[in-house]
Motif scaffolding. Structure first.
Motif, PDB file in Angstrom:
ATOM      1  N   ASN A 113       0.938  -1.341  -0.086  1.00  3.41           N
ATOM      2  CA  ASN A 113      -0.093  -0.104   0.143  1.00  3.41           C
ATOM      3  C   ASN A 113       0.875   1.186  -0.061  1.00  3.41           C
ATOM      4  O   ASN A 113       0.383   2.258  -0.601  1.00  3.41           O
ATOM      5  N   GLU A 114       2.092   1.225   0.834  1.00  2.00           N
ATOM      6  CA  GLU A 114       2.753   2.517   0.816  1.00  2.00           C
ATOM      7  C   GLU A 114       3.614   2.664  -0.443  1.00  2.00           C
ATOM      8  O   GLU A 114       3.393   3.862  -0.946  1.00  2.00           O
ATOM      9  N   ARG A 137       2.224   1.837  -3.436  1.00  2.00           N
ATOM     10  CA  ARG A 137       1.207   2.282  -4.210  1.00  2.00           C
ATOM     11  C   ARG A 137       1.132   3.860  -4.136  1.00  2.00           C
ATOM     12  O   ARG A 137       0.939   4.571  -5.139  1.00  2.00           O
ATOM     13  N   LYS A 138       1.132   4.327  -2.978  1.00  2.00           N
ATOM     14  CA  LYS A 138       0.852   5.504  -2.426  1.00  2.00           C
ATOM     15  C   LYS A 138       2.006   6.295  -3.129  1.00  2.00           C
ATOM     16  O   LYS A 138       1.857   7.426  -3.610  1.00  2.00           O
ATOM     17  N   GLN A 139       3.329   5.956  -3.101  1.00  2.00           N
ATOM     18  CA  GLN A 139       4.552   6.504  -3.467  1.00  2.00           C
ATOM     19  C   GLN A 139       4.440   6.812  -5.009  1.00  2.00           C
ATOM     20  O   GLN A 139       4.859   7.727  -5.562  1.00  2.00           O
ATOM     21  N   GLU A 173       1.765   6.751  -6.946  1.00  2.00           N
ATOM     22  CA  GLU A 173       0.930   7.633  -7.285  1.00  2.00           C
ATOM     23  C   GLU A 173       1.436   9.009  -7.119  1.00  2.00           C
ATOM     24  O   GLU A 173       1.286   9.899  -7.959  1.00  2.00           O
ATOM     25  N   ALA A 174       2.190   9.116  -6.070  1.00  2.00           N
ATOM     26  CA  ALA A 174       2.548  10.647  -5.797  1.00  2.00           C
ATOM     27  C   ALA A 174       3.721  10.896  -6.941  1.00  2.00           C
ATOM     28  O   ALA A 174       3.831  12.089  -7.344  1.00  2.00           O
TER      29      ALA A 174
END
Length: 61
Positions: free
Chosen positions: A48-49, A51-53, A55-56
């Motif tokens: 999940n982390e 994926r967030k990175q 996307e950022a």
């Protein structure tokens, strides 16, 4: 970094490095189960982390 790894990393430009990262990510997505329910909790949290990175970073490219 040391030795050959340092030489290789210096030779890669940002575009090439990004392409390699995307290719590795695509392979991981194909080899991992489609949902995180089968992953152990710590690994699911790390995914999940990531994926967030991703996307950022994608927003800035």
């Amino acid at each position: 970094m040391s030795g050959r790894t340092a030489v290789l990393s210096e030779a890669l430009d940002r575009k090439t490095s990004r392409s390699i990262c995307e290719a590795v990510g695509e392979r991981l997505q194909r080899s991992l189960p489609p949902d995180g329910s089968q992953l152990p909790d710590p690994l699911a949290q790390l995914m999940n982390e990531l994926r967030k990175q991703d996307e950022a970073v994608a927003r800035f490219d």
